[in-house]
Design a protein around this motif. Structure first.
Motif, PDB file in Angstrom:
ATOM      1  N   LYS A 239      31.282  30.711  44.149  1.00 46.57           N
ATOM      2  CA  LYS A 239      32.248  29.634  44.308  1.00 46.57           C
ATOM      3  C   LYS A 239      32.937  29.323  42.985  1.00 46.57           C
ATOM      4  CE  LYS A 239      32.650  24.785  45.728  1.00 46.57           C
ATOM      5  NZ  LYS A 239      31.920  23.575  46.194  1.00 46.57           N
ATOM      6  N   ALA A 240      32.129  29.240  41.904  1.00 44.25           N
ATOM      7  CA  ALA A 240      32.696  28.937  40.590  1.00 44.25           C
ATOM      8  C   ALA A 240      33.609  30.065  40.119  1.00 44.25           C
ATOM      9  CB  ALA A 240      31.567  28.714  39.580  1.00 44.25           C
ATOM     10  N   GLN A 241      33.211  31.302  40.393  1.00 47.00           N
ATOM     11  CA  GLN A 241      34.029  32.444  39.983  1.00 47.00           C
ATOM     12  C   GLN A 241      35.371  32.452  40.732  1.00 47.00           C
ATOM     13  OE1 GLN A 241      33.078  36.398  41.367  1.00 47.00           O
ATOM     14  NE2 GLN A 241      33.323  37.245  39.306  1.00 47.00           N
ATOM     15  N   ALA A 242      35.318  32.155  42.037  1.00 43.02           N
ATOM     16  CA  ALA A 242      36.550  32.139  42.839  1.00 43.02           C
ATOM     17  C   ALA A 242      37.538  31.118  42.305  1.00 43.02           C
ATOM     18  CB  ALA A 242      36.207  31.847  44.297  1.00 43.02           C
ATOM     19  N   GLU A 243      37.027  29.951  41.904  1.00 42.11           N
ATOM     20  CA  GLU A 243      37.899  28.910  41.371  1.00 42.11           C
ATOM     21  C   GLU A 243      38.520  29.342  40.047  1.00 42.11           C
ATOM     22  OE1 GLU A 243      35.363  25.522  41.150  1.00 42.11           O
ATOM     23  OE2 GLU A 243      35.392  25.136  43.320  1.00 42.11           O
ATOM     24  N   LEU A 244      37.706  29.971  39.198  1.00 43.05           N
ATOM     25  CA  LEU A 244      38.197  30.426  37.905  1.00 43.05           C
ATOM     26  C   LEU A 244      39.242  31.527  38.076  1.00 43.05           C
ATOM     27  CD1 LEU A 244      37.948  30.435  34.783  1.00 43.05           C
ATOM     28  CD2 LEU A 244      36.193  32.195  35.038  1.00 43.05           C
ATOM     29  N   VAL A 245      38.931  32.471  38.931  1.00 45.72           N
ATOM     30  CA  VAL A 245      39.842  33.601  39.159  1.00 45.72           C
ATOM     31  C   VAL A 245      41.162  33.117  39.755  1.00 45.72           C
ATOM     32  CG1 VAL A 245      40.200  35.671  40.566  1.00 45.72           C
ATOM     33  CG2 VAL A 245      38.066  35.378  39.302  1.00 45.72           C
ATOM     34  N   SER A 246      41.081  32.179  40.683  1.00 46.25           N
ATOM     35  CA  SER A 246      42.296  31.674  41.324  1.00 46.25           C
ATOM     36  C   SER A 246      43.261  31.073  40.310  1.00 46.25           C
ATOM     37  CB  SER A 246      41.941  30.630  42.378  1.00 46.25           C
ATOM     38  OG  SER A 246      41.281  31.216  43.471  1.00 46.25           O
ATOM     39  N   SER A 247      42.729  30.320  39.369  1.00 48.09           N
ATOM     40  CA  SER A 247      43.599  29.696  38.373  1.00 48.09           C
ATOM     41  C   SER A 247      44.151  30.724  37.394  1.00 48.09           C
ATOM     42  CB  SER A 247      42.837  28.608  37.604  1.00 48.09           C
ATOM     43  OG  SER A 247      41.745  29.171  36.903  1.00 48.09           O
ATOM     44  N   HIS A 248      43.377  31.790  37.134  1.00 46.92           N
ATOM     45  CA  HIS A 248      43.797  32.801  36.152  1.00 46.92           C
ATOM     46  C   HIS A 248      44.746  33.832  36.755  1.00 46.92           C
ATOM     47  CE1 HIS A 248      43.497  35.002  32.396  1.00 46.92           C
ATOM     48  NE2 HIS A 248      43.232  36.116  33.063  1.00 46.92           N
ATOM     49  N   PRO A 267      32.151  44.296  46.647  1.00 41.13           N
ATOM     50  CA  PRO A 267      32.301  42.832  46.772  1.00 41.13           C
ATOM     51  C   PRO A 267      33.765  42.430  46.844  1.00 41.13           C
ATOM     52  CG  PRO A 267      31.764  43.439  44.509  1.00 41.13           C
ATOM     53  CD  PRO A 267      31.643  44.694  45.320  1.00 41.13           C
ATOM     54  N   ARG A 268      34.062  41.438  47.645  1.00 41.36           N
ATOM     55  CA  ARG A 268      35.433  40.945  47.775  1.00 41.36           C
ATOM     56  C   ARG A 268      35.723  40.016  46.600  1.00 41.36           C
ATOM     57  NH1 ARG A 268      38.565  41.108  52.089  1.00 41.36           N
ATOM     58  NH2 ARG A 268      37.797  43.251  51.964  1.00 41.36           N
ATOM     59  N   LEU A 269      36.709  40.371  45.794  1.00 43.88           N
ATOM     60  CA  LEU A 269      37.035  39.610  44.598  1.00 43.88           C
ATOM     61  C   LEU A 269      38.330  38.828  44.720  1.00 43.88           C
ATOM     62  CD1 LEU A 269      36.230  42.231  41.778  1.00 43.88           C
ATOM     63  CD2 LEU A 269      34.698  40.547  42.815  1.00 43.88           C
ATOM     64  N   ILE A 270      39.275  39.340  45.508  1.00 44.14           N
ATOM     65  CA  ILE A 270      40.590  38.708  45.598  1.00 44.14           C
ATOM     66  C   ILE A 270      40.951  38.475  47.060  1.00 44.14           C
ATOM     67  CG2 ILE A 270      43.047  38.938  45.069  1.00 44.14           C
ATOM     68  CD1 ILE A 270      42.350  40.688  42.740  1.00 44.14           C
TER      69      ILE A 270
END
Length: 375
Positions: A239-248, A267-270
């Protein structure tokens, strides 16, 4: 000992498992080498070059007759191995998890199948590791492919008419492919950032001049599985990674994903929603597309456009640099077999550490513990 080198029959496969360079080395060990006609043609290795190196060149039936070791890039169709002798070694990238039924067929045929992608990641086996050698060039090619499709320049350019900004490239998954992608993008002048679930990669990213993008202070940051591979992370981390990736990711021009977990879907990343935040003309290269894909909407073998962003899903990326990847693959196989070559026996004799790791079938059975554990 007769070593047979097969012509690849899988669609789109242009590599070859031995080059004239490695044939010459096998001959020097005392082996007889037979190469199937036009096996190396697509990798810039002519039949004449193989003959000059000391190999015999002939049909598949002639090549397989009496061979104790068979070399291939991908595991061949069992039906194409008519005439192979029980007890013969098949040394190749076999994709045991994805081709389990084929492994069972090899066992029924009495073949001792050795999966090179199961090579343990230990110091003395580094020169035998096909995953590393092929991934290295895949990471390079991913950046070159992205640059070819990207409608803008990579480096910052200052001109009398104004300044062109550097492309922003984000690498997700910092294994061998990811590190090479970082290095290549940097050489082309891009502004590069990268992320991985393994904390140990942070210094590697920085050493290449890229900016690390990491989730901090969340349980599960280590992310290190066996053999240096990534492992699955906790829900909290995801969850934390998804939030970070979304903003970046919304600020990036090009994203290259390389994340794989052995024996499991990529793994699904995007997500589609994250793709929608990128500006039109952006590029995503999914190097894991054949294992299920890191990117929602990626299609194996195609370039698709979603929300104005091109998603590139090339199959078998190493094959698109066949001359160089074949040279490295062939050296991996030679390094493996020559390391265990017994001069008195006139053939390689495997030890338990590496032999048990790569051996998939023997004496009519599937014997590999990793494969049996997977069911």
């Amino acid at each position: 000992m007769k070593i047979a080198v097969l012509k690849e029959q899988a669609a789109g496969e242009r590599r070859v498992a031995a080059t004239p360079e490695t044939v010459k080395k096998f001959v020097a060990l005392g082996a007889d080498v037979a190469v199937e006609q036009s096996a190396g043609e697509a990798a810039c290795c002519s039949d004449a070059a193989y003959r000059d190196a000391g190999a015999n060149v002939g049909s598949r039936a002639d090549v397989l007759a009496g061979a104790g070791i068979v070399l291939a890039v991908q595991g061949p169709d069992p039906d194409s191995l008519n005439g192979i002798e029980p007890g013969s070694w098949l040394v190749a990238g076999l994709n045991p998890f994805g081709e389990r039924a084929r492994m069972d067929r090899y066992a029924e045929m009495g073949i001792e199948a050795l999966a090179m992608e199961f090579m343990p990641r230990i110091t003395r086996a580094q020169s035998m590791d096909i995953l590393s050698s092929q991934s290295n060039l895949s990471g390079y090619k991913a950046v070159i492919d992205a640059a070819a499709e990207y409608g803008r320049a990579f480096p910052m350019m200052m001109t009398a008419a104004g300044t062109v900004s550097a492309a922003r490239v984000f690498i997700m998954g910092v294994g061998v492919a990811g590190l090479q992608a970082i290095a290549t993008a940097r050489r082309l002048g891009a502004q590069v950032s990268a992320t991985d679930v393994r904390a140990a990669t942070k210094e590697q990213i920085q050493s290449l001049g890229a900016k690390p993008i990491f989730v901090e202070d969340v349980k599960g940051i280590e992310g290190e599985g066996t053999g240096g591979y990534a492992t699955e992370m906790s829900d909290e981390y995801k969850k934390a990674q998804a939030e970070l990736v979304s903003s970046h990711i919304a600020k990036q021009d090009i994203v290259i994903t390389t994340a794989l977990i052995p024996g499991k879907p990529a793994p699904r990343l995007i997500s589609d929603a994250q793709i929608a935040t990128m500006r039109p003309g952006g590029i995503i290269v999914d190097l894991a597309v054949e294992q299920g894909g890191n990117v929602e909407g990626a299609v194996p073998g195609e370039i698709v456009t979603v929300h104005g962003v091109k998603i590139m899903g090339h199959r078998n990326v190493p094959s698109r640099l066949a001359a160089d990847t074949s040279a490295l693959f062939a050296r991996n196989l030679f390094n493996f077999l020559s390391a265990f070559w017994d001069k008195d026996a006139g053939k390689p004799v495997l030890d338990t550490e590496i032999g048990d790791a790569v051996r998939v079938t023997k004496d009519g059975k599937v014997v590999n513990e990793r494969l049996l554990a997977a069911g």
